[in-house]
Design an enzyme around this catalytic site. Structure first.
Site, PDB file in Angstrom:
ATOM      1  N   ILE A   1       0.991  -1.039  -0.062  1.00 18.62           N
ATOM      2  CA  ILE A   1      -0.025  -0.164  -0.056  1.00 18.62           C
ATOM      3  C   ILE A   1       0.714   1.165  -0.025  1.00 18.62           C
ATOM      4  O   ILE A   1       0.646   2.061  -0.777  1.00 18.62           O
ATOM      5  CB  ILE A   1      -0.801   0.088   1.234  1.00 18.62           C
ATOM      6  CG1 ILE A   1      -1.912  -1.166   1.054  1.00 18.62           C
ATOM      7  CG2 ILE A   1      -1.561   1.259   1.159  1.00 18.62           C
ATOM      8  CD1 ILE A   1      -2.830  -1.416   2.157  1.00 18.62           C
TER       9      ILE A   1
ATOM     10  N   ALA B   1       8.965   4.601  12.629  1.00 21.28           N
ATOM     11  CA  ALA B   1       7.742   5.680  13.053  1.00 21.28           C
ATOM     12  C   ALA B   1       7.023   5.798  14.248  1.00 21.28           C
ATOM     13  O   ALA B   1       6.368   6.693  14.826  1.00 21.28           O
ATOM     14  CB  ALA B   1       6.743   5.607  11.941  1.00 21.28           C
TER      15      ALA B   1
ATOM     16  N   SER C   1      -8.177   0.902   9.017  1.00 19.77           N
ATOM     17  CA  SER C   1      -8.625  -0.496   8.690  1.00 19.77           C
ATOM     18  C   SER C   1      -9.941  -0.463   9.146  1.00 19.77           C
ATOM     19  O   SER C   1     -10.357   0.370  10.021  1.00 19.77           O
ATOM     20  CB  SER C   1      -7.710  -1.307   9.476  1.00 19.77           C
ATOM     21  OG  SER C   1      -8.482  -2.845   9.621  1.00 19.77           O
TER      22      SER C   1
ATOM     23  N   TYR D   1      -5.389  -5.041  17.588  1.00 17.76           N
ATOM     24  CA  TYR D   1      -5.443  -4.182  16.525  1.00 17.76           C
ATOM     25  C   TYR D   1      -6.565  -3.226  16.142  1.00 17.76           C
ATOM     26  O   TYR D   1      -6.462  -2.143  15.873  1.00 17.76           O
ATOM     27  CB  TYR D   1      -5.498  -5.402  15.349  1.00 17.76           C
ATOM     28  CG  TYR D   1      -5.399  -4.608  13.705  1.00 17.76           C
ATOM     29  CD1 TYR D   1      -4.376  -4.061  13.232  1.00 17.76           C
ATOM     30  CD2 TYR D   1      -6.360  -5.097  12.727  1.00 17.76           C
ATOM     31  CE1 TYR D   1      -4.242  -3.321  12.175  1.00 17.76           C
ATOM     32  CE2 TYR D   1      -6.192  -4.590  11.523  1.00 17.76           C
ATOM     33  CZ  TYR D   1      -5.031  -3.770  11.183  1.00 17.76           C
ATOM     34  OH  TYR D   1      -4.959  -3.307   9.714  1.00 17.76           O
TER      35      TYR D   1
ATOM     36  N   LYS E   1      -6.115   0.812  15.939  1.00 17.84           N
ATOM     37  CA  LYS E   1      -6.667   1.630  14.937  1.00 17.84           C
ATOM     38  C   LYS E   1      -7.793   2.467  15.181  1.00 17.84           C
ATOM     39  O   LYS E   1      -7.700   3.541  14.675  1.00 17.84           O
ATOM     40  CB  LYS E   1      -7.240   0.634  13.683  1.00 17.84           C
ATOM     41  CG  LYS E   1      -5.999  -0.137  13.066  1.00 17.84           C
ATOM     42  CD  LYS E   1      -5.195   0.824  12.092  1.00 17.84           C
ATOM     43  CE  LYS E   1      -4.277   0.069  11.157  1.00 17.84           C
ATOM     44  NZ  LYS E   1      -3.482   0.705   9.960  1.00 17.84           N
TER      45      LYS E   1
HETATM   46  N1  LIG Z   1      -3.326  -5.313   3.542  1.00 14.70           N
HETATM   47  C1  LIG Z   1      -4.703  -5.190   4.056  1.00 14.70           C
HETATM   48  O1  LIG Z   1      -5.447  -6.100   3.753  1.00 14.70           O
HETATM   49  C2  LIG Z   1      -5.026  -3.917   5.035  1.00 14.70           C
HETATM   50  C3  LIG Z   1      -6.218  -4.102   5.325  1.00 14.70           C
HETATM   51  C4  LIG Z   1      -6.494  -2.942   6.153  1.00 14.70           C
HETATM   52  C5  LIG Z   1      -5.452  -1.975   6.328  1.00 14.70           C
HETATM   53  N2  LIG Z   1      -4.369  -2.286   6.243  1.00 14.70           N
HETATM   54  C6  LIG Z   1      -3.317  -1.335   6.789  1.00 14.70           C
HETATM   55  O2  LIG Z   1      -2.930  -0.417   5.723  1.00 14.70           O
HETATM   56  C7  LIG Z   1      -1.367  -0.327   6.082  1.00 14.70           C
HETATM   57  C8  LIG Z   1      -0.485  -0.976   5.111  1.00 14.70           C
HETATM   58  O3  LIG Z   1      -0.598  -2.401   4.794  1.00 14.70           O
HETATM   59  P1  LIG Z   1       0.064  -3.340   3.852  1.00 14.70           P
HETATM   60  O4  LIG Z   1      -0.731  -4.434   3.403  1.00 14.70           O
HETATM   61  O5  LIG Z   1       0.828  -2.553   2.770  1.00 14.70           O
HETATM   62  O6  LIG Z   1       1.158  -3.772   4.768  1.00 14.70           O
HETATM   63  P2  LIG Z   1       2.641  -4.026   4.563  1.00 14.70           P
HETATM   64  O7  LIG Z   1       3.058  -4.926   5.860  1.00 14.70           O
HETATM   65  O8  LIG Z   1       2.942  -4.690   3.417  1.00 14.70           O
HETATM   66  O9  LIG Z   1       3.489  -2.792   4.793  1.00 14.70           O
HETATM   67  C9  LIG Z   1       3.608  -1.949   5.955  1.00 14.70           C
HETATM   68  C10 LIG Z   1       4.877  -1.198   5.883  1.00 14.70           C
HETATM   69  O10 LIG Z   1       5.250  -0.507   7.166  1.00 14.70           O
HETATM   70  C11 LIG Z   1       6.548  -0.894   7.543  1.00 14.70           C
HETATM   71  N3  LIG Z   1       6.617  -0.494   8.957  1.00 14.70           N
HETATM   72  C12 LIG Z   1       6.083  -1.295   9.706  1.00 14.70           C
HETATM   73  N4  LIG Z   1       6.091  -0.849  11.157  1.00 14.70           N
HETATM   74  C13 LIG Z   1       6.925   0.186  10.832  1.00 14.70           C
HETATM   75  C14 LIG Z   1       7.357   1.165  11.681  1.00 14.70           C
HETATM   76  N5  LIG Z   1       7.216   1.274  13.066  1.00 14.70           N
HETATM   77  N6  LIG Z   1       8.074   2.194  11.128  1.00 14.70           N
HETATM   78  C15 LIG Z   1       8.220   2.339   9.740  1.00 14.70           C
HETATM   79  N7  LIG Z   1       7.690   1.285   9.063  1.00 14.70           N
HETATM   80  C16 LIG Z   1       6.935   0.410   9.410  1.00 14.70           C
HETATM   81  C17 LIG Z   1       6.875  -2.185   6.891  1.00 14.70           C
HETATM   82  O11 LIG Z   1       8.119  -2.610   7.030  1.00 14.70           O
HETATM   83  C18 LIG Z   1       6.079  -2.428   5.806  1.00 14.70           C
HETATM   84  O12 LIG Z   1       7.016  -2.066   4.642  1.00 14.70           O
HETATM   85  C19 LIG Z   1      -1.333  -0.803   7.404  1.00 14.70           C
HETATM   86  O13 LIG Z   1      -1.365   0.297   8.266  1.00 14.70           O
HETATM   87  C20 LIG Z   1      -2.206  -1.868   7.678  1.00 14.70           C
HETATM   88  O14 LIG Z   1      -2.986  -1.727   8.826  1.00 14.70           O
HETATM   89  C21 LIG Z   1      -4.201  -3.380   5.423  1.00 14.70           C
END
Ligand SMILES: NC(=O)c1ccc[n+]([C@@H]2O[C@H](COP(=O)([O-])OP(=O)(O)OC[C@H]3O[C@@H](n4cnc5c(N)ncnc54)[C@H](O)[C@@H]3O)[C@@H](O)[C@H]2O)c1
Length: 315
Positions: free
Chosen positions: A18, A64, A143, A156, A160
């Protein structure tokens, strides 16, 4: 293509799913983008991709949820590109566990994770905007977990939901500086299906055994009024809008990017809302990377030879 011309953005948590897609779309719209991730390799993968498309991006490693890191990332952005106009944050990690078994250290770390990243990324990017004498746009990724109850996910959902409340109040604190704070809410995303849930998706009969087998991915897809899972590009378009001057008078809101899921009354319309079915969905699905279409999720079934693939087989 120039909706964000002359703007500088930071994306926190910008690996190739994302965050990377959002970073790509911001850059494509003319922003210079700092791509920040706890994993330098993930940030560099995104930056390499953006540069191959001819846009401007810079990778910075950082956590972060750690104040010194966020301060450094913002300082490096100002040093590199001169200002900060846009911040997009999705950083954080949580433990999934039934509440009866939740370890307290895991709980404390999880519940603080998303709102802590929310506070730090908002505080330091807002300070840079104020110091620069201009406003800006800050966007946090939520989310559906921020809005619904979810089994085995109290940490979670709490984390969120706290980020949602934080963002609304931050919008009030920062309005006087012309800084807008909004959120975007995805439901389960298409890319998650082909990574975490690939086997479940490819088996339409799959049932979740630890929940008494009461739903499958097919049931889930049918619950989405628009009949498909959101892609990272769907989130990126919403984020580009909130980041742009087109949203200049919008603050404190949440945009659901969830195929209508959140606004459907499940009791009235419990099941097959769209007529979608997981076989057709999977057969049509192409993997996307950074918002660009790649190969099909599964190869075309070899119809002429009589051989079959997992999706075309009749059960
Ligand atoms: N994938 C889904 O289906 C979904 C659904 C609802 C919400 N989300 C939300 O969308 C966002 C991104 O999801 P995604 O699927 O791309 O996940 P992902 O795990 O592929 O990407 C998350 C990125 O954040 C980085 N990260 C994690 N903790 C960190 C920190 N403390 N500091 C800096 N970087 C950090 C990770 O290294 C990773 O590259 C998240 O917040 C997730 O909760 C995802």
């Amino acid at each position: 293509m120039d909706r964000l011309a002359n703007k500088v953005a930071i994306v926190f948590g910008a690996g190739p799913n994302i965050g990377g897609t959002i970073a790509h779309f911001l850059a494509r719209e003319g922003a210079k983008v700092v791509v920040s991730d706890i994993s330098l390799a993930a940030a560099e993968e995104t930056v390499d991709f953006i540069r191959t498309r001819g846009f401007t991006a810079h990778a910075v490693q950082g956590n972060a949820t750690i104040e010194a890191d966020v301060r450094r990332i913002v300082a490096e952005t100002v040093q590199t590109y001169g200002r900060v106009d846009i911040a997009v944050n999705m950083a954080g990690r949580v433990h999934f566990c039934h509440l009866l078994d939740m370890d307290m250290d895991d709980w404390n770390e999880s519940v603080l994770s998303f709102p802590t990243a929310g506070l730090l990324t908002t505080r330091y990017t807002a300070k840079a905007m104020i110091d620069g004498g201009h406003g800006g746009s800050i966007i946090h990724l939520l989310s559906t977990a921020a809005h619904f109850g979810e089994a085995d996910a109290t940490a979670y959902t709490s984390s969120k939901a706290a980020l949602l409340s934080f963002a609304r109040s931050a919008a009030m604190d920062l309005a006087q500086y012309g800084i807008r704070v909004n959120t975007v809410t995805p439901c389960s995303m298409e890319h998650q299906l082909w990574t975490l849930m690939r086997d479940e998706v490819l088996d339409p009969e799959w049932q979740r055994p630890e929940r008494g087998g009461f739903y499958s991915r097919d049931d889930y897809l049918k619950m989405l009024p628009l009949g498909r899972f959101p892609r990272a590009s769907d989130l990126a378009w919403a984020t580009v809008f909130l980041a742009s001057d087109e949203a200049a008078i919008i603050t404190g809101i949440d945009i659901p990017v969830d195929a209508g899921l959140r606004h459907k009354y499940p009791t009235w319309t419990p099941g097959d809302h769209s007529g979608a079915n997981i076989r057709d969905f999977v057969a049509k699905t192409h993997i996307t990377r950074f918002g660009e279409t790649q190969e099909k999720l599964i190869p075309e079934p070899p119809t002429a030879s009589g051989q079959s693939d997992p999706i075309s087989q009749e059960n």
